[in-house]
Design an enzyme around this catalytic site. Structure first.
Site, PDB file in Angstrom:
ATOM      1  N   LYS A  96       8.026  -2.233  -5.087  1.00 15.90           N
ATOM      2  CA  LYS A  96       7.537  -1.126  -5.910  1.00 15.90           C
ATOM      3  C   LYS A  96       6.646  -0.229  -5.074  1.00 15.90           C
ATOM      4  CE  LYS A  96       3.881  -0.417  -8.374  1.00 15.90           C
ATOM      5  NZ  LYS A  96       3.608   0.999  -8.119  1.00 15.90           N
ATOM      6  N   ILE A 116       4.877  15.223  -6.412  1.00 18.03           N
ATOM      7  CA  ILE A 116       4.178  16.456  -6.039  1.00 18.03           C
ATOM      8  C   ILE A 116       4.145  16.579  -4.516  1.00 18.03           C
ATOM      9  CG2 ILE A 116       1.988  17.731  -6.246  1.00 18.03           C
ATOM     10  CD1 ILE A 116       2.886  17.042  -8.999  1.00 18.03           C
ATOM     11  N   GLY A 164       3.469  -1.318  -2.694  1.00 14.49           N
ATOM     12  CA  GLY A 164       2.984  -0.471  -1.604  1.00 14.49           C
ATOM     13  C   GLY A 164       1.924   0.536  -2.002  1.00 14.49           C
ATOM     14  N   SER A 192       4.111   3.048  -4.367  1.00 17.58           N
ATOM     15  CA  SER A 192       3.077   3.711  -5.172  1.00 17.58           C
ATOM     16  C   SER A 192       3.726   4.826  -5.976  1.00 17.58           C
ATOM     17  CB  SER A 192       2.015   4.306  -4.249  1.00 17.58           C
ATOM     18  OG  SER A 192       1.219   5.216  -4.977  1.00 17.58           O
ATOM     19  N   LYS A 229     -12.250 -11.515   5.331  1.00 18.28           N
ATOM     20  CA  LYS A 229     -13.186 -11.229   4.228  1.00 18.28           C
ATOM     21  C   LYS A 229     -12.434 -10.509   3.100  1.00 18.28           C
ATOM     22  CE  LYS A 229     -17.328  -9.901   6.087  1.00 18.28           C
ATOM     23  NZ  LYS A 229     -18.136  -9.212   7.123  1.00 18.28           N
ATOM     24  N   PRO A 260      -9.990  -3.658  -5.055  1.00 21.55           N
ATOM     25  CA  PRO A 260      -9.987  -3.975  -6.499  1.00 21.55           C
ATOM     26  C   PRO A 260      -8.595  -4.360  -7.005  1.00 21.55           C
ATOM     27  CG  PRO A 260     -11.252  -1.979  -6.089  1.00 21.55           C
ATOM     28  CD  PRO A 260     -10.602  -2.342  -4.789  1.00 21.55           C
ATOM     29  N   THR A 261      -7.553  -3.646  -6.577  1.00 24.84           N
ATOM     30  CA  THR A 261      -6.194  -4.020  -6.989  1.00 24.84           C
ATOM     31  C   THR A 261      -5.841  -5.386  -6.401  1.00 24.84           C
ATOM     32  OG1 THR A 261      -5.560  -1.703  -7.063  1.00 24.84           O
ATOM     33  CG2 THR A 261      -3.778  -3.290  -7.003  1.00 24.84           C
ATOM     34  N   GLU A 306       0.636  -9.305   8.580  1.00 29.40           N
ATOM     35  CA  GLU A 306       1.950  -8.669   8.647  1.00 29.40           C
ATOM     36  C   GLU A 306       2.316  -8.533  10.126  1.00 29.40           C
ATOM     37  OE1 GLU A 306       1.574  -5.203   5.758  1.00 29.40           O
ATOM     38  OE2 GLU A 306       3.032  -6.525   4.799  1.00 29.40           O
ATOM     39  N   CYS A 313      -5.762   2.573   6.354  1.00 29.16           N
ATOM     40  CA  CYS A 313      -6.629   1.478   5.921  1.00 29.16           C
ATOM     41  C   CYS A 313      -7.520   0.946   7.037  1.00 29.16           C
ATOM     42  CB  CYS A 313      -5.770   0.348   5.386  1.00 29.16           C
ATOM     43  SG  CYS A 313      -4.469  -0.102   6.536  1.00 29.16           S
ATOM     44  N   ASP A 369       6.914  13.522   0.792  1.00 29.86           N
ATOM     45  CA  ASP A 369       6.371  12.475  -0.074  1.00 29.86           C
ATOM     46  C   ASP A 369       4.853  12.372   0.069  1.00 29.86           C
ATOM     47  OD1 ASP A 369       7.142  10.660  -2.012  1.00 29.86           O
ATOM     48  OD2 ASP A 369       7.790   9.084  -0.637  1.00 29.86           O
TER      49      ASP A 369
HETATM   50  P1  NDP Z   1      -4.074   0.915  -5.057  1.00 31.63           P
HETATM   51  O1  NDP Z   1      -4.762  -0.385  -4.876  1.00 31.63           O
HETATM   52  O2  NDP Z   1      -4.557   1.829  -6.102  1.00 31.63           O
HETATM   53  O3  NDP Z   1      -2.524   0.667  -5.366  1.00 31.63           O
HETATM   54  C1  NDP Z   1      -1.706  -0.093  -4.518  1.00 31.63           C
HETATM   55  C2  NDP Z   1      -0.427  -0.437  -5.239  1.00 31.63           C
HETATM   56  O4  NDP Z   1      -0.691  -1.406  -6.262  1.00 31.63           O
HETATM   57  C3  NDP Z   1       0.219   0.755  -5.954  1.00 31.63           C
HETATM   58  O5  NDP Z   1       1.618   0.640  -5.859  1.00 31.63           O
HETATM   59  C4  NDP Z   1      -0.259   0.567  -7.376  1.00 31.63           C
HETATM   60  O6  NDP Z   1       0.573   1.211  -8.305  1.00 31.63           O
HETATM   61  C5  NDP Z   1      -0.195  -0.932  -7.501  1.00 31.63           C
HETATM   62  N1  NDP Z   1      -1.012  -1.497  -8.570  1.00 31.63           N
HETATM   63  C6  NDP Z   1      -2.104  -0.975  -9.166  1.00 31.63           C
HETATM   64  N2  NDP Z   1      -2.603  -1.839 -10.084  1.00 31.63           N
HETATM   65  C7  NDP Z   1      -1.819  -2.942 -10.069  1.00 31.63           C
HETATM   66  C8  NDP Z   1      -1.818  -4.196 -10.762  1.00 31.63           C
HETATM   67  N3  NDP Z   1      -2.745  -4.498 -11.671  1.00 31.63           N
HETATM   68  N4  NDP Z   1      -0.860  -5.103 -10.470  1.00 31.63           N
HETATM   69  C9  NDP Z   1       0.073  -4.832  -9.521  1.00 31.63           C
HETATM   70  N5  NDP Z   1       0.134  -3.658  -8.837  1.00 31.63           N
HETATM   71  C10 NDP Z   1      -0.806  -2.729  -9.096  1.00 31.63           C
HETATM   72  O7  NDP Z   1      -4.101   1.590  -3.630  1.00 31.63           O
HETATM   73  P2  NDP Z   1      -3.652   3.060  -3.217  1.00 31.63           P
HETATM   74  O8  NDP Z   1      -2.210   3.253  -3.519  1.00 31.63           O
HETATM   75  O9  NDP Z   1      -4.647   4.005  -3.767  1.00 31.63           O
HETATM   76  O10 NDP Z   1      -3.773   2.972  -1.625  1.00 31.63           O
HETATM   77  C11 NDP Z   1      -4.978   3.076  -0.966  1.00 31.63           C
HETATM   78  C12 NDP Z   1      -5.565   1.706  -0.653  1.00 31.63           C
HETATM   79  O11 NDP Z   1      -4.629   0.929   0.069  1.00 31.63           O
HETATM   80  C13 NDP Z   1      -6.789   1.795   0.217  1.00 31.63           C
HETATM   81  O12 NDP Z   1      -7.802   0.952  -0.243  1.00 31.63           O
HETATM   82  C14 NDP Z   1      -6.311   1.311   1.560  1.00 31.63           C
HETATM   83  O13 NDP Z   1      -7.292   0.798   2.364  1.00 31.63           O
HETATM   84  C15 NDP Z   1      -5.279   0.329   1.192  1.00 31.63           C
HETATM   85  N6  NDP Z   1      -4.333   0.158   2.290  1.00 31.63           N
HETATM   86  C16 NDP Z   1      -4.362  -1.006   3.005  1.00 31.63           C
HETATM   87  C17 NDP Z   1      -3.544  -1.171   4.089  1.00 31.63           C
HETATM   88  C18 NDP Z   1      -3.543  -2.440   4.875  1.00 31.63           C
HETATM   89  O14 NDP Z   1      -2.546  -2.730   5.496  1.00 31.63           O
HETATM   90  N7  NDP Z   1      -4.583  -3.222   4.874  1.00 31.63           N
HETATM   91  C19 NDP Z   1      -2.628  -0.121   4.510  1.00 31.63           C
HETATM   92  C20 NDP Z   1      -2.638   1.042   3.668  1.00 31.63           C
HETATM   93  C21 NDP Z   1      -3.486   1.162   2.595  1.00 31.63           C
HETATM   94  P3  NDP Z   1       0.307   2.762  -8.684  1.00 31.63           P
HETATM   95  O15 NDP Z   1      -0.370   3.413  -7.550  1.00 31.63           O
HETATM   96  O16 NDP Z   1       1.654   3.266  -8.908  1.00 31.63           O
HETATM   97  O17 NDP Z   1      -0.546   2.712  -9.897  1.00 31.63           O
END
Ligand code: NDP
Length: 483
Positions: A175, A27, A149, A177, A450, A230-231, A457, A283, A93
C-alpha cells in the site's frame, strides 16, 4: 505524459477498479493541479488482494531460487530501460526534481531487484553434524507480506520491500502513501511483465485505515512499514497482537558532526546532501548539524553561498536541482517549524519563506545558534530546514548527538580518521557515515535503532527479516527413552 493510472489497484496480475472506495486526488506538487484520481480500497478489494497473495504464495515458494531470481532480474532490466518514463512519473507523483528521480528512484528500485534477484538462488540452510546424527536447517518464506510506504520515495520503497520479500518466496500486498499512489503500480506492472505469476505482487491504494486493515488481517504474516514513529508505534502494536514479523523504517532527527579539521567543501556538500536533497524529505537526513566553533563562520558563509546556487523551478526541467514539497499540508507543517525556530530565538541565516509561485515551494532554510532544547532541534521536520548547533569538544558533542529518542542515522566529517571511527562507534544510530552523508547502496544494511525502527532493509541483513529458519533433527540410530 499520461498520469492517470489504468485503474487504482493492481491485483492478481491485473488492474482492478472499485469506484465505491473513497476518491483520492493525485496532486502535482509543482503546480497544485489534479493529475489523476484513484480510489481507496474497499473491503472487497482488500479481500481480493490478500486472497490472491495467499493463493499465489505456495507455488511461488515452490519455484527454485534461480527461477524467482531470474524474474526479479528481468524486472530490474525493464525498470532500467524505462528509467526516463518512470522518473518523469516519480516527479509528477512526488514533485522531486527529475535531476534526482532519474538517478535515485527507479535506478535504486532496479538495484534492489537485481541484488535480491541475484541472491535468491543462494538462500540455503545449513548442515550441523552431531556425531552420527545431524541437524539441517531450511530457510523458508514467511508467507504473505504487507508493505506500507511513505510518500518520499514511492518507487524505491515499493522495490526495497518487494525485492527481498519475493526473493525469499513470499508474496506481497503493498500500500503506497495516499499522497503518492502512482509509482508502486508501475513496479507491480513491471514485475508481472517480467514473469511474476498473478498474485505475487499486488498494490492496493488507500488511507491509513486500509493500512490498518491489512496489518491486522490474519492472512498476513509480516508487515514492513516505512513511515513516521507515531504510525510505527500503531502498526507495531497491531502486528504484535497477532505475533506477526515486522520491519519498521521510521523517522529520525539525525546528527551530523563537523569538526574544525574537516574538509570545508566536503562538509558543506555533506550537509547539503543531508538536508536539501528531495527538498529535505528524507528520513535519514542529518538535520542537527553540529559545527565546531573554529570552522563555524566559514561553514555558514560557504553554505549560504552554495545554497544560492540551487536551481529552484520546474522539477521536470533537468536543470532544476530543488523542487517543491510533496503536498500543501507537508509544506504547512514545515512552515510551522520555521515559525517556531524564529519564535524560540534561532538565527535565520538563509531562506525561511514560501516562494511566490504555484505549487508547494519553500526556500532552503538554515538556522544557526540553535540550542538542544529548541523544537527545531528535537522534532523531525521532514522539510528543507537545517539546524546548525555549536560545539567545543568531542565528548560533549557525542553526548548531545545521542540525546534523542531517534537513532536512524548519524555522520561525522573530520580528517582525523581515528577520531571518526571512535565517534561512529559511540553513535546510537543504525546507519552511519564518515566524510559522506546519505549514501544508501543496496549492498549496505539500512535502518534505525531506538524509536527509529526495527530490522534492516537492503543487504544480506534483509533476508533475515523476510525468511525464517526451520531446524530439522535427524537421528541415525535408535531412540532412547526412560521407560
Ligand atoms: P506516515 O507515518 O504518516 O504514513 C506512512 C504510511 O503508513 C502511509 O502509507 C500511511 O497511509 C500509512 N498509515 C497511516 N496510519 C496507519 C495505520 N494506523 N496502520 C497502517 N498504516 C497506516 O508517514 P508519511 O507518509 O508522512 O512519511 C513520512 C515519514 O516517513 C517520516 O517520519 C519519515 O521519517 C518516515 N520515513 C522513514 C524512512 C526510513 O526508511 N526510515 C524512509 C522514508 C520516510 P496514508 O499516508 O495513506 O494515510
Amino acid at each position: 505524459m499520461q498520469t492517470q493510472p489504468t485503474a487504482s489497484h493492481f491485483i492478481n496480475g491485473a488492474y482492478v477498479e472499485d469506484t465505491e472506495g473513497t476518491p483520492i486526488d493525485v496532486i502535482y506538487p509543482a503546480t497544485g493541479a489534479v493529475i489523476g484520481r484513484v480510489h481507496s480500497a474497499t473491503p472487497a478489494i482488500i479481500d481480493h488482494a490478500l486472497n490472491s497473495a495467499r493463493t499465489a504464495q505456495a507455488a511461488w515458494a515452490a519455484m527454485t531460487g534461480t527461477e524467482r531470481g531470474r524474474i526479479l532480474r528481468r524486472a530490474a532490466d525493464i525498470m532500467r530501460e524505462r528509467n526516463h518514463d518512470l522518473s518523469v512519473l516519480e516527479t509528477f507523483d512526488t514533485g522531486k526534481p527529475y535531476q534526482e528521480t532519474s538517478v535515485a528512484d527507479a535506478t535504486s528500485g532496479a538495484d534492489a531487484l537485481e541484488y535480491f534477484g541475484g541472491m535468491a538462488a543462494t538462500l540455503t540452510g545449513e548442515h550441523i553434524q552431531l556425531g552420527e546424527d545431524w541437524v539441517y536447517t531450511r530457510r523458508e518464506p514467511l508467507g504473505v507480506c504487507v508493505g506500507i510506504g511513505a510518500w518520499n520515495y514511492p518507487t524505491q520503497i515499493a522495490s526495497w520491500k518487494g525485492a527481498p520479500a519475493l526473493a525469499c518466496g513470499n508474496t506481497m500486498v503493498f500500500k503506497p502513501s495516499e499522497t503518492t499512489p502512482l509509482c508502486a503500480l508501475k513496479v507491480a506492472e513491471i514485475l508481472h511483465e517480467a514473469g511474476a505469476p498473478a498474485g505475487v505482487y499486488n498494490v492496493v491504494q488507500g488511507l491509513g485505515d486500509v493500512g490498518a486493515a491489512l496489518v491486522s488481517d490474519s492472512r498476513v504474516d509480516k508487515v514492513s512499514l516505512t513511515g513516521s514513529v507515531p504510525t510505527g508505534r500503531k502498526v507495531y502494536a497491531a502486528a504484535a497482537s497477532e505475533m506477526k514479523h515486522v520491519t519498521m523504517e521510521l523517522g529520525g532527527k539525525s546528527p551530523l558532526i563537523i569538526f574544525d579539521d574537516a574538509d570545508l567543501e566536503n562538509a558543506v556538500s555533506g550537509a547539503i546532501m543531508g538536508n536539501f536533497y528531495s527538498s529535505g524529505q528524507v528520513c535519514s537526513n542529518g538535520t542537527r548539524v553540529f559545527v565546531q566553533s573554529g570552522i563555524k563562520e566559514a561553514f555558514l558563509a560557504r553554505l549560504a553561498e552554495r545554497l544560492g546556487k540551487a536551481v529552484i523551478g520546474d522539477p521536470q526541467d533537468p536543470e532544476t536541482s530543488f523542487g517543491p514539497m510533496v503536498s500543501e499540508s507537508q509544506m504547512e507543517i514545515v512552515q510551522g517549524y520555521i515559525a517556531k525556530g524564529q519564535d524560540e530565538g534561532a538565527r535565520l541565516v538563509t531562506g525561511g519563506a514560501r516562494l511566490d509561485r504555484d505549487g508547494f515551494y519553500l526556500e532552503p532554510t538554515v538556522f544557526a545558534d540553535v540550542t538542544d532544547g529548541m523544537t527545531i532541534a528535537r522534532e523531525e521536520i521532514f522539510g528543507p530546514v537545517m539546524a546548525v548547533l555549536d560545539f567545543e569538544d568531542e565528548a560533549e558533542v557525542l553526548a548531545r548527538a545521542n540525546d534523542t529518542e531517534f537513532g536512524l542515522a548519524a555522520g561525522v566529517f573530520t580528517r582525523d580518521l581515528v577520531r571518526a571511527h571512535r565517534v561512529v562507534a559511540g553513535f546510537e544510530a543504525g546507519t552511519c557515515f564518515i566524510n559522506s552523508y546519505n549514501d544508501a547502496p543496496v549492498e549496505a544494511p539500512f535502518g534505525g535503532v531506538k524509536a527509529s525502527g526495527v530490522g534492516r532493509e537492503n543487504s544480506k541483513a534483509a533476508i533475515e527479516h523476510y525468511s525464517q529458519v526451520k531446524s530439522v533433527y535427524v537421528r541415525m540410530g535408535d531412540v532412547e527413552a526412560p521407560f
